[in-house]
Design an enzyme around this catalytic site. Structure first.
Site, short mmCIF file in Angstrom:
data_model
loop_
_atom_site.label_atom_id
_atom_site.label_comp_id
_atom_site.label_asym_id
_atom_site.label_seq_id
_atom_site.Cartn_x
_atom_site.Cartn_y
_atom_site.Cartn_z
N GLY A 1 21.74 28.48 52.59
CA GLY A 1 20.64 29.39 52.81
C GLY A 1 20.26 30.07 51.51
N ARG B 1 7.66 36.40 50.86
CA ARG B 1 8.30 37.70 50.62
C ARG B 1 7.26 38.79 50.41
NH1 ARG B 1 12.46 34.94 46.32
NH2 ARG B 1 14.05 34.28 47.84
N GLN C 1 14.76 72.03 64.26
CA GLN C 1 14.79 71.79 62.82
C GLN C 1 15.40 70.43 62.48
OE1 GLN C 1 16.66 75.09 60.80
NE2 GLN C 1 15.04 76.53 61.34
N LEU D 1 15.29 58.93 70.19
CA LEU D 1 14.91 58.55 71.55
C LEU D 1 16.09 58.56 72.51
CD1 LEU D 1 12.26 57.66 70.08
CD2 LEU D 1 12.16 55.76 71.68
N GLU E 1 14.07 35.06 53.84
CA GLU E 1 13.31 35.09 52.59
C GLU E 1 14.10 35.79 51.47
OE1 GLU E 1 11.03 33.22 52.97
OE2 GLU E 1 10.17 33.43 54.95
#
Length: 388
Positions: free
Chosen positions: A141, A247, A283, A342, A367
């Site tokens: 790779g 890229r 805050q 969340l 990439e």
């Protein structure tokens, strides 16, 4: 009046009216056609690539930064903005455009013969012909120079043998750009996927880029004529030039994913009550929001700067590496931080955050991994290669 993420630094003032018009068009397409369906596509691990490619082709977005052959020849910055809007919906959808235009089409446009350009590019620009880009192998790779796929001359033909892995759209492609090792070094071919000996299978069980088709393909004594060879490609510089194009799109695309996470989170913390007041009123929440907004704005500025350099024709590979390394790294940090705000809702597909976070795990790697880009930048600064 509340300041929005986009108005925080008035970045729109850096764009041309044409850029803004294009961005609006792609954003509307994303909101109307893609976003209502992307959660289902991601959860099912299925996406109607062929239908989407034709629709996106009609918008002129496939190979849009290339000249001629049905391509609009837009600016690099405009192409980047398109990548940002598509990845704001999902990284897999940006990958569709990126692989088609910046890898497969770019390879033919830059390294192909005039006959190859005429044969393939108009159909690819229209989305009627799907391309894939075969460089990565099961064992190679980050080090493509070690590829084992071979190309051997046999009379006036070539015989290809080997396999490629993690190839977007390979199982549905009409043409595969195949990089192989021959006596003269690394060479490229445009191989019709109907050629005997070519086979592909979709890779499943993914937890990332599920709204994208990922496959592996094999070449078993695939015979192609000499005119299938990309005559302009010589050595690894051929595929690496293509990767640099892809890229560049990621520099902008990752910003879109981060922006969507932060926008969804701002909406959530403004309505979610904790201890009898909105989560946005604490805050600690505002500190997190501010830090993420600053990093996002910096990433957007970096992307625009690199876009201008590319439009001037002066951009260097290490500069693209700076953009890919920084923007994806910061995008995934933003996605993870948004997930914390969340709470338990952050792990559901009701919100886009965990989907973006999962996708960015792949974007961080493909990439060029972060480590590869660190070494590219390191070599540029020291003059010493540390890859081996």
């Amino acid at each position: 009046m509340t300041t929005t993420i986009e108005s925080l630094l008035d970045l729109d003032s850096l764009l041309t009216p044409e850029d803004l018009e294009l961005r609006t068009m792609v954003r509307q397409f994303g909101e109307q056609r893609l976003r209502p369906n992307v959660t289902e596509w991601f959860e099912a691990g299925e996406v109607p690539v062929r239908d989407l490619a034709v629709e996106i082709g009609k918008l002129g977005l496939l190979g849009m930064h290339l000249e001629g052959y049905g391509c609009s020849g837009s600016s690099a910055t405009a192409y980047g903005l398109v990548c940002e809007e598509l990845e704001a919906v999902d990284s897999g959808l940006r990958s569709l455009v990126s692989v088609q235009g910046s890898l497969a089409m770019f390879a033919i446009h830059r390294w192909g013969s005039e006959e190859q350009r005429e044969q393939w590019l108009p159909g690819m620009a229209a989305g009627e012909v799907i391309g894939c880009f075969g460089l990565t192998e099961p064992d190679f790779g980050s080090n493509p120079g070690g590829m084992r796929t071979t190309a051997r001359r046999d009379g006036s033909d070539w015989i290809l043998n080997g396999s490629k892995m993690w190839i977007t759209n390979a199982s549905i492609a009409d043409v595969a750009i195949v990089w192989a090792r021959a006596e003269e070094g690394v060479v490229g071919f445009a191989v019709p996927t109907t050629t005997p000996g070519f086979s592909a299978r979709e890779m499943t069980h993914k937890m990332s880029l599920r709204a994208s088709v990922t496959a592996e393909f094999s070449l078993d004594d695939v015979r192609v004529p000499d005119d299938a060879k990309l005559p302009g490609a010589r050595g690894l510089s051929g595929p690496l030039a293509c990767l640099n194009e892809a890229r560049f799109g990621i520099v902008f695309g990752s910003v879109g994913a981060a922006r969507d996470c932060l926008e969804a989170t701002l909406d959530y913390v403004g309505t979610r009550e904790v201890f009898d007041k909105p989560l946005s009123g604490y805050q600690l929440t505002q500190a997190k929001i501010a830090d993420m907004a600053v990093e996002l704005a910096k990433a957007q500025l970096l992307a625009l700067h690199l876009g201008r350099l590319k439009d001037q024709g002066t951009i260097k590979p290490e500069q693209v590496s700076v953009g890919k390394l920084n923007n994806v790294r910061e995008a995934i940090k933003i996605a993870r931080q948004c997930r914390t705000l969340l709470g338990a809702n952050g792990i559901t597909l009701e919100y886009p955050v965990i989907r973006h976070a999962n996708n960015l795990e792949s974007v961080l790697t493909y990439e060029g991994t972060s480590e590869v880009h660190q070494l590219v930048i390191g070599e540029a600064l020291t003059g010493v290669s540390a890859f081996r």
